[in-house]
Design a protein around this motif. Structure first.
Motif, short mmCIF file in Angstrom:
data_model
loop_
_atom_site.label_atom_id
_atom_site.label_comp_id
_atom_site.label_asym_id
_atom_site.label_seq_id
_atom_site.Cartn_x
_atom_site.Cartn_y
_atom_site.Cartn_z
N ARG A 455 0.84 -1.19 0.00
CA ARG A 455 0.00 0.00 0.00
C ARG A 455 0.88 1.25 0.00
N SER A 456 1.97 1.14 0.76
CA SER A 456 2.88 2.27 0.83
C SER A 456 3.51 2.52 -0.54
N VAL A 457 3.86 1.44 -1.24
CA VAL A 457 4.39 1.58 -2.59
C VAL A 457 3.35 2.26 -3.46
N ALA A 458 2.10 1.80 -3.31
CA ALA A 458 1.01 2.33 -4.14
C ALA A 458 0.80 3.82 -3.88
N VAL A 488 2.06 11.00 5.15
CA VAL A 488 1.63 9.62 4.95
C VAL A 488 1.98 8.80 6.19
N ALA A 489 1.03 7.98 6.64
CA ALA A 489 1.36 7.00 7.68
C ALA A 489 0.64 5.70 7.34
N GLU A 490 1.33 4.59 7.46
CA GLU A 490 0.79 3.26 7.16
C GLU A 490 0.08 3.21 5.81
N PRO A 495 -4.08 14.14 6.83
CA PRO A 495 -4.12 15.61 6.73
C PRO A 495 -3.45 16.28 7.93
N GLN A 496 -3.38 15.54 9.03
CA GLN A 496 -2.83 16.13 10.24
C GLN A 496 -2.06 15.09 11.05
N ALA A 497 -1.01 15.54 11.76
CA ALA A 497 -0.28 14.62 12.64
C ALA A 497 -0.09 15.29 13.98
N ARG A 498 -0.25 14.53 15.06
CA ARG A 498 -0.15 15.10 16.41
C ARG A 498 1.08 14.59 17.14
N ALA A 499 1.37 15.28 18.25
CA ALA A 499 2.54 14.90 19.07
C ALA A 499 2.53 13.41 19.34
N GLY A 500 3.66 12.75 19.14
CA GLY A 500 3.75 11.31 19.35
C GLY A 500 3.63 10.52 18.06
N ASP A 501 2.99 11.10 17.03
CA ASP A 501 2.86 10.39 15.74
C ASP A 501 4.19 10.38 14.99
N THR A 502 4.38 9.33 14.20
CA THR A 502 5.48 9.34 13.23
C THR A 502 4.86 9.34 11.84
#
Ligand SMILES: [Zn+2]
Ligand SMILES: [Zn+2]
Length: 892
Positions: A455-458, A488-490, A495-502
């Motif tokens: 999926r990540s490749v896609a 992008v994650a997983e 649209p948004q990332a919060r503290a602790g997210d990679t």
């Protein structure tokens, strides 16, 4: 005269005439990356002829290994079908760099052929360029040949040029009359044989003398060179055939043993079947090319030189199949190549295990593809046997390639051999199918993907199509404002990332370098209006999308917002130091070890570099030091490192080292370090070499057969490394209370003393053991008429105990002995029974019983046994029981 003697005779003759005999240069041309392989003797002297380089000699002679396959001299299909076509061959040549000219060149040629080699004068003819009256007159004067034996020919035959511009001049060939019984196509067509000008072998061209006389400029005007030069070439296989009275090069001692090897393997006789003969010659020729190319550092691959090698090997495999050779065989034939040519070219002997391994692996890998593909082609030929025009359908070539991986060029050759044609329309149909396939792959990738990885490749394939390619600013800037284009994650957009997210963040522009060309990715920070994150790594995804892996440390990051990006500068500086260091190392290795050295792998880290390179043998004593010294000289010279962007062709022409197997676009970046190194490279570099300060090799060793690895450090890391070594040195010197520089001498002395002491100790121990043995023998007790020694000797290990027992046995020819001792809290036991008593008493049983008494085990032969146990406190009592055991045994 054997081929080997002929080679030597040629070189000796020119040495005698003031020429320096120069070693053959490698098949991979060092100076000219645009040239596929070294294809003539003059290649290694090109810059000397052009006046760009001076050598300390003006006359040279060589036996040069050459490969002609692919590129301009693409006559691979002919090899095996004729008496003279080769992929690999040896070229004998003599050269004059502005020294002698036509006069001596002709004299040497004539003298060598007629006097040294004894060829009959009446079977030789010369050709000259039509306007070259000098050469015409010289041939007459030197050889005494009449006008009828010197032919004037046109530009196509007798004019030579290095390129469209540059040195050029007339040439002159000498031909040998093999006889009019040899087939001539002209005559078969009802015309007259043209003699030396004919394509046939009746008059065989044996030596070509090039008179470099003019310089041609871009407008085609030729001006005389101030110092005209000579370049000559004579194919060794050809002249060997003439000398050995053979009409085919394959019948000479340079090639026939290879044919014989194939005869043995295939159990077929050469000369019995025309098609089998072709296949045997193909295998013989290609085994030579494979052995030489691989030992010069070419590895089979899908690109450029590696591909030509692969093609040659696969063609040999196909012909092997036609001879019934199903198991890998080509690697075995390369042994005979070494037998024939390993003396003249030691590199193929030295590297033979790697050559054999490489060839065998390629044979194993290709076997299935070859069998399946050939079966499909046979089916196709059967199904289309009734077709009249015999044109191959390009779509079939595609199916072969797509489902079986069968190479299209090999398929074409198979079809051509079967009398079919593969015209341009067929190849166009093949290309159209390839394009459609690529399109389907792209479309398919965005759907139907299942796991996270796919999926990540896609998603990255999708994003590469949607987003503009991010601008890389990092050659100049370490910090810059940018906009978040996507996160992008997983495998999904966020649209948004919060503290602790990679999240993986794509920016419209970035100063961060994405891992490539061996250089690790940058780290840094990313600060937005409502939050910030740490860039943990930077790498490419999809089609050249620079992706930052960001751990959000505070607040939140939002798509489309403006952020300030900055790269961690200390780490980047470390990467620059080690990248420029890598280029210097690469160039130094080529200068010290030879131009066959090519990069096999590279890691540029902030605190060290690792460089893998092809080199057959281990590095000799002092070679690492020489490499290190040469690099440090460049560092001290503080050479400016200049990056430039240019067209790929332009870059290659300027002599830039390109890495085979790397993909380059049309516009490339070239890193030039003075005259020392020029490499295609996208990495980040220092401004000048002096910034490195110090370059230090930390280790050197083998990683795989034919591949060596050097690890090195630069700058602060090099100083730290040296510092650590110095501390160790100082501490060692401190222990001995001497200045550090005296260490080697002192240590050597100490080691000698230690050896001496050990010797004395051993003597003392032996004497001591003898002394004890005497005491023990004196103290032997008689138990039931049997002499018994049971004693404790602490501090001796089992070996020590046994040697005492051995001494006792000598002095007590008949008796029972049991010794025990304690070393480091453990009991060791050794028992012995003289041979005359072993029927009644067995040492193994004795030790077993005594060992049990000290909580352990033991056993052995009836006359000698040993054991031990963990309870030293019970040893005395146990030894006390020996006499009782003997007594019981004597009664029983
Ligand atoms: Zn002819
Ligand atoms: Zn580089």
């Amino acid at each position: 005269m054997t081929g080997g003697e002929l080679r030597q005779r040629f070189l000796d003759y020119f040495r005698k005439n003031g020429h320096t005999v120069v070693r053959s240069s490698p098949l991979v041309p060092a100076q000219d990356p645009t040239l596929l392989f070294t294809s003539a003797g003059m290649v290694q002297f090109k810059s000397v002829f052009l006046g760009e380089e001076r050598r300390d000699y003006v006359r040279a002679a060589t036996a040069q290994k050459c490969v002609r396959a692919g590129g301009k001299h693409n006559d691979l299909e002919n090899v095996g079908r004729t008496a003279r076509h080769h992929t690999f061959f040896e070229m004998l040549g003599n050269f004059s760099f502005g020294d002698y000219f036509k006069d001596d060149a002709i004299k040497y040629c004539w003298e060598l052929l007629t006097r040294e080699l004894g060829l009959p004068k009446d079977r030789l003819k010369a050709t000259v360029f039509q306007d070259d009256d000098d050469a015409f007159a010289l041939w007459k004067k030197v050889t005494g040949m009449g006008d009828d034996r010197i032919l004037r020919l046109g530009e196509a035959d007798n004019f030579w040029a290095m390129g469209d511009t540059g040195p050029c001049g007339p040439c002159s060939e000498i031909h040998f009359h093999q006889g009019d019984h040899i087939a001539c196509a002209e005559e078969q067509a009802g015309r007259r044989c043209l003699g030396p000008a004919c394509e046939c072998d009746r008059w065989l061209e044996i030596w070509n003398l090039v008179f470099m006389q003019f310089n041609r400029d871009a407008s085609g005007i030729m001006t005389p060179l101030p110092k005209p030069s000579i370049d000559t070439g004579m194919g060794l296989e050809r002249i060997a055939a003439v000398m050995q009275g053979k009409t085919s090069n394959f019948d000479t001692d340079l090639l026939h043993p290879l044919i014989a090897h194939v005869e043995r393997l295939s159990k077929k006789r050469y000369g019995a079947d025309v098609e089998h003969d072709v296949s045997m010659r193909v295998v013989a020729d290609h085994a030579r090319a494979a052995a030489f190319l691989i030992s010069d550092g070419v590895t089979p691959s899908n690109e450029w030189r590696g591909y030509v090698l692969r093609r040659i090997m696969r063609r040999a495999m196909r012909h092997g199949r036609m001879l019934g050779l199903v198991e890998p065989f080509l690697w075995d034939v390369t042994k005979t190549v070494v037998d024939i040519l390993g003396g003249a070219y030691p590199e193929i002997a030295e590297q033979h295990s790697r050559v054999a391994e490489t060839v065998k692996l390629e044979e194993e890998r290709f076997a299935e593809t070859l069998d399946l593909g050939m079966a499909r082609i046979r089916e196709y030929l059967e199904a289309h046997a009734k077709e009249l025009n015999r044109v191959v359908d390009g779509r079939f070539l595609f199916t072969l390639y797509d489902t079986h991986g069968f190479p299209t060029d090999l398929a074409q050759e198979v079809f051509q051999d079967a009398g079919w044609t593969v015209p341009a329309e067929s190849l166009a149909a093949f290309e159209a199918e390839m394009d459609a396939q690529r399109e389907r792959a792209r479309a398919g990738a965005s759907f139907g993907a299942t796991d996270g990885g796919e999926r990540s490749v896609a998603i990255y394939q999708q994003l590469s199509a949607q987003l503009p390619k991010p601008a890389f600013l990092g050659y100049r800037e370490l910090a810059a404002p940018a906009r978040i284009l996507a996160m992008v994650a997983e495998g999904q957009r966020r649209p948004q990332a919060r503290a602790g997210d990679t999240v993986e963040v794509i920016l419209d522009r970035t100063p961060a370098y994405a891992e490539s060309g061996g250089q690790m990715g940058d780290t840094g920070t990313l600060v937005g209006r409502e939050g910030q994150g740490r860039i943990e790594d930077t790498y490419y995804r999809g089609a050249q999308l620079i992706v930052h892996r960001v751990k959000v440390t505070q607040g939140q990051l939002t798509e489309n917002e403006e952020v300030a990006v900055s790269v961690e500068s200390r780490r980047r500086q470390g990467l620059r130091l080690h990248h420029t260091g890598t280029h210097l190392l690469h160039a130094a290795l080529r200068r010290i070890l030879g131009m066959h050295v090519t990069q096999a792998g590279s890691l540029v880290a902030p605190d060290h570099l690792r460089f893998d390179f092809s080199h057959g043998a281990g590095l000799k004593d002092g070679e690492v030091d020489k490499v290190e010294e040469l690099v440090n000289e460049q560092v001290q010279a503080n050479i400016v490192v200049s990056p430039a962007e240019m067209d790929l062709q332009e870059a290659l022409k300027s002599g830039a080292m390109a890495l085979f197997g790397e993909k380059y676009g049309d516009r490339v970046r070239v890193i030039k370090i003075g005259d020392f190194s020029t490499e295609l490279c996208g990495g980040t570099h220092l401004d000048a070499t002096g910034q490195i300060g110090l370059f230090k090799v930390v280790s050197e060793g083998a990683v795989a057969s034919g591949v060596r690895r050097i690890e090195a450090v630069t700058g602060e890391e090099a100083l730290k490394h040296v510092g650590r070594e110095e501390v160790a040195l100082r501490e060692s010197a401190g222990l001995l209370k001497i200045p550090p520089l005296e260490l080697p001498h002192r240590l050597q002395k100490l080691l000698e003393e230690q050896k001496q002491l050990e010797k004395q100790l051993a003597q003392l121990e032996a004497r001591l053991a003898k002394g004890r043995a005497q005491e023990l023998v004196a103290a032997a007790r008689e138990v039931a008429v049997v002499p018994v020694i049971a004693a404790r000797l602490d501090g001796l290990d089992p070996d020590g105990l046994r040697s005492v027992v051995d001494t006792l046995r000598e002095r007590l020819p008949s008796g029972v002995i049991c010794l025990g001792g304690v070393v480091e809290g453990k009991v060791h036991l050794v028992a012995s029974v003289s041979k005359d008593l072993t029927k009644r008493f067995q040492a193994g049983k004795l030790v077993q019983e005594i060992a049990q008494a000290v909580g352990g085990k033991g056993g052995g032969r009836p006359d000698l046994a040993q054991g031990g146990g963990p309870e030293p406190s019970k040893l005395d009592a146990a030894l006390g029981a020996v006499a009782g055991w003997v007594e019981r045994g004597a009664k029983g």
